[in-house]
Design a protein around this motif. Structure first.
Motif, short mmCIF file in Angstrom:
data_model
loop_
_atom_site.label_atom_id
_atom_site.label_comp_id
_atom_site.label_asym_id
_atom_site.label_seq_id
_atom_site.Cartn_x
_atom_site.Cartn_y
_atom_site.Cartn_z
N HIS A 46 1.66 2.70 -1.68
CA HIS A 46 0.64 1.65 -1.62
C HIS A 46 1.29 0.33 -2.00
O HIS A 46 1.80 0.17 -3.09
N GLY A 48 -0.20 -2.90 -1.02
CA GLY A 48 -1.11 -4.05 -1.08
C GLY A 48 -1.07 -4.90 0.17
O GLY A 48 -1.12 -6.12 0.09
N LEU A 49 -1.00 -4.22 1.34
CA LEU A 49 -0.85 -4.97 2.59
C LEU A 49 -2.09 -5.76 2.96
O LEU A 49 -1.98 -6.86 3.49
N THR A 366 -6.29 1.85 -0.88
CA THR A 366 -7.33 2.19 -1.82
C THR A 366 -8.64 2.47 -1.08
O THR A 366 -9.05 1.68 -0.23
N ASP A 388 -7.09 -2.51 -0.90
CA ASP A 388 -6.10 -2.76 -0.03
C ASP A 388 -5.18 -1.71 0.26
O ASP A 388 -5.12 -0.78 -0.29
N SER A 389 -4.33 -1.99 0.84
CA SER A 389 -3.67 -1.29 1.66
C SER A 389 -2.37 -0.93 1.37
O SER A 389 -1.85 -1.24 0.56
#
Lengths: 391, 163
Positions: A46, A48-49, A366, A388-389
């Motif tokens: 993960h 946070g893209l 998430t 996010d991502s």
């Protein structure tokens, strides 16, 4: 060894493990060799893209989102481009759409061949692994001659594509596909006739149509369980309405069916690419794209190699995306592994896991699941994602 | 670093060390760890093992366990979740150990710089011996990086002999 007082034995696997190239943590509770329950922990990739995309402008976010997943990078950048172009009221020229579609199908070939190899490796059949990866280099060569890079091609720009398909590339594509088709026939023969291989795949990880629907499976996994669901047909985008594909389904629902479905899909892909190359529309490659995108929100969906890929994009009229939500097919398929693993031998687990073609870098974002009846409401079964991502 | 038994004559110790270094250079075992990569570098690393590139002909072998490995091949930026795992994998490897960071993200964080869950490149967490830039680097570039690393060991060996 069954009885009321048998001790639970938990086998932890990961996050660094030899079977898969990506980190994830699994815990299998076993009774002897039989798995009685399974759980999985994600999040190691993960990054946070989705939040990162909000801090970049529309064009920069394209290159970030292309790297959600290195295997289906073009699918990610195409679905984002299509969504943003719809928001901005821009349509890519037909030639650009055709080139995007050719790349999508080439990417499907490379992804499925990669999967055939990795799954064969999990089955202990390394010869097929080496064969399929050797032949996959043909696609990689095509992609390289086309875009200059083997992975993460960045062929898309907002409003079109960067690279044109000249006669030289068209020739290399067509001759490459000839070779690949020959090899695909051979794989089909192996997958359907090799007795020791069938021992690892036939009747393993079987999902009935009903189970597949209930577990929310998607892509080749659900098609192998007899459900005809493919966004290329159900909601055509790019030029799929004019150059259609046939949906491949199988009824058995086991691993063997997934092999057959994926390999047959490759024949469809090669046919589709040939048709596109031969009838490539003339015209511009890209149109001008505004710096700001007018306020609004949209949902963009395409069929990535692993199943339906879903983006929600919202703009507040500024230079940056206000919100980008990514939902990838691998995450939807994971329930089928957790549920399907129960009752199988521990040795079958790597096969069942690789049967969905998991991509953890797509997975790890998430997700908050609202439980049913928590605030009196009947609850959305779809996870309500908030954050996010990753990947 | 040395697991050569103590109390041996100096010449023996030197010979055993030389033997270890020789075998390390001619057959390094590698382990691969993905600490947040997009998979692009990982499939290129896998491609180096398959028939067209086939690094196994040079004795380079991908290992499952960190305890058997000489070289740690890292891909991707380091995420907060994977940071401790990366350290643990590194600590489990026997000395001497070498780290190769493959790809732009492993080198500097790359395109993911500034994302809230990303620490940065691999060198933020563990020492790195060789960086291979590219997004992703071609298999040839990865092989070249490994060969350069081994070449630097060779030079070390020559320096030890003459010095």
């Amino acid at each position: 060894m069954t009885g009321p007082h048998v001790e639970k034995f938990i086998v932890p696997i990961g996050p660094q493990h030899p079977a898969l190239k990506e980190p994830a943590h699994f815990e299998f509770t076993v009774d002897g060799e039989t798995v009685t329950s399974a759980s999985v922990r994600f999040g190691y990739v993960h990054r946070g893209l989705e939040k990162g995309a909000e801090n970049r402008n529309w064009a920069q976010a394209l290159y970030l989102l292309e790297r959600v997943c290195g295997i289906c990078s073009h699918a990610h950048s195409t679905v984002y481009s299509l969504g943003v172009e719809r928001l901005a009221g821009v349509t890519a020229p037909p030639r650009a759409q055709a080139i995007r579609q050719i790349l999508l199908e080439l990417e499907r070939i490379h992804s499925h061949m990669l999967w055939v190899g990795v799954a064969a490796h999990e089955a202990g059949f390394d010869t097929l692994f080496m064969y399929s990866w050797r032949d996959r280099e043909t696609v990689m060569d095509i992609l390289e001659s086309f875009t200059g890079n083997r992975v993460n091609y960045s062929a898309n720009v907002l409003g079109g594509v960067k690279y044109d398909l000249g006669p030289a590339q068209a020739d290399s594509i067509l001759s490459g596909l000839d070779y690949l088709e020959k090899r695909l026939h051979y794989y089909m023969k192996v997958v359907n006739n090799d007795e020791s291989f069938l021992g690892r795949t036939r009747g393993v990880g079987t999902m009935t149509t009903e189970e597949a629907e209930n577990l929310g499976a998607i892509g080749p996994v659900v098609r192998a369980s007899g459900v005809s669901r493919d966004l290329r047909v159900d909601a055509p985008y790019l030029l799929y309405a004019d150059f259609p594909i046939n949906v491949i389904t199988a009824t058995a629902g086991d691993l063997q069916a997934r092999f057959v479905v994926r390999i047959q899909e490759l024949f469809e892909s090669t046919r589709n690419i040939r048709a596109l190359v031969e009838h490539l529309p003339e015209g511009e490659l890209a149109v001008r794209f505004p710096r700001k995108v007018r306020a609004g929100e949209t949902v963009s969906r395409i069929e990535a190699p692993r199943g339906g890929l879903f983006y929600f994009i919202k703009s507040d009229g500024g230079e940056n995306p206000f919100r980008v939500k990514v939902r990838t097919p691998s995450l939807r398929n994971f329930m089928s592994v957790i549920v399907g693993a129960v009752g199988h031998q521990l040795a079958d687990i790597p096969m069942i896991l690789s049967g969905i073609d998991p991509c953890f870098s797509c997975n790890d974002r998430t997700v908050i699941v609202r439980r049913e009846g928590r605030d009196g409401s009947a609850a959305p079964s779809e996870s309500d994602s908030r954050k996010d991502s990753s990947s | 670093m040395s697991d050569v038994p103590a109390g041996l004559p100096k010449a023996w110790t030197k010979m055993l060390e030389g033997l270890k270094n020789w075998s390390r250079i001619y057959s390094p075992w590698a382990i691969h760890f993905n600490s947040g990569s997009c998979n692009g570098c990982d499939i290129e690393i896998l491609a180096t093992l398959t028939p067209r590139y086939d690094v196994e002909r040079f004795g380079i072998k991908l290992q499952g366990s960190p305890r058997h490995a000489d070289v740690l091949i890292c891909t991707g930026p380091v995420t907060l979740q994977a940071r401790d795992r990366l350290k643990r994998v590194y600590d489990q490897m026997p000395d001497p150990k070498f780290v190769i960071a493959v790809g732009s993200c492993a080198t500097s964080g790359g395109v993911f710089q500034g994302c809230y869950n990303v620490v940065g490149g691999i060198d933020q967490v563990i020492p790195v011996n060789a960086f291979i830039p590219g997004c992703p680097p071609r298999p040839e570039a990865i092989i070249d990086g490994v060969v350069k690393l081994l070449g630097s060991l060779q030079q070390k060996k020559v320096a030890e002999k003459t010095g």
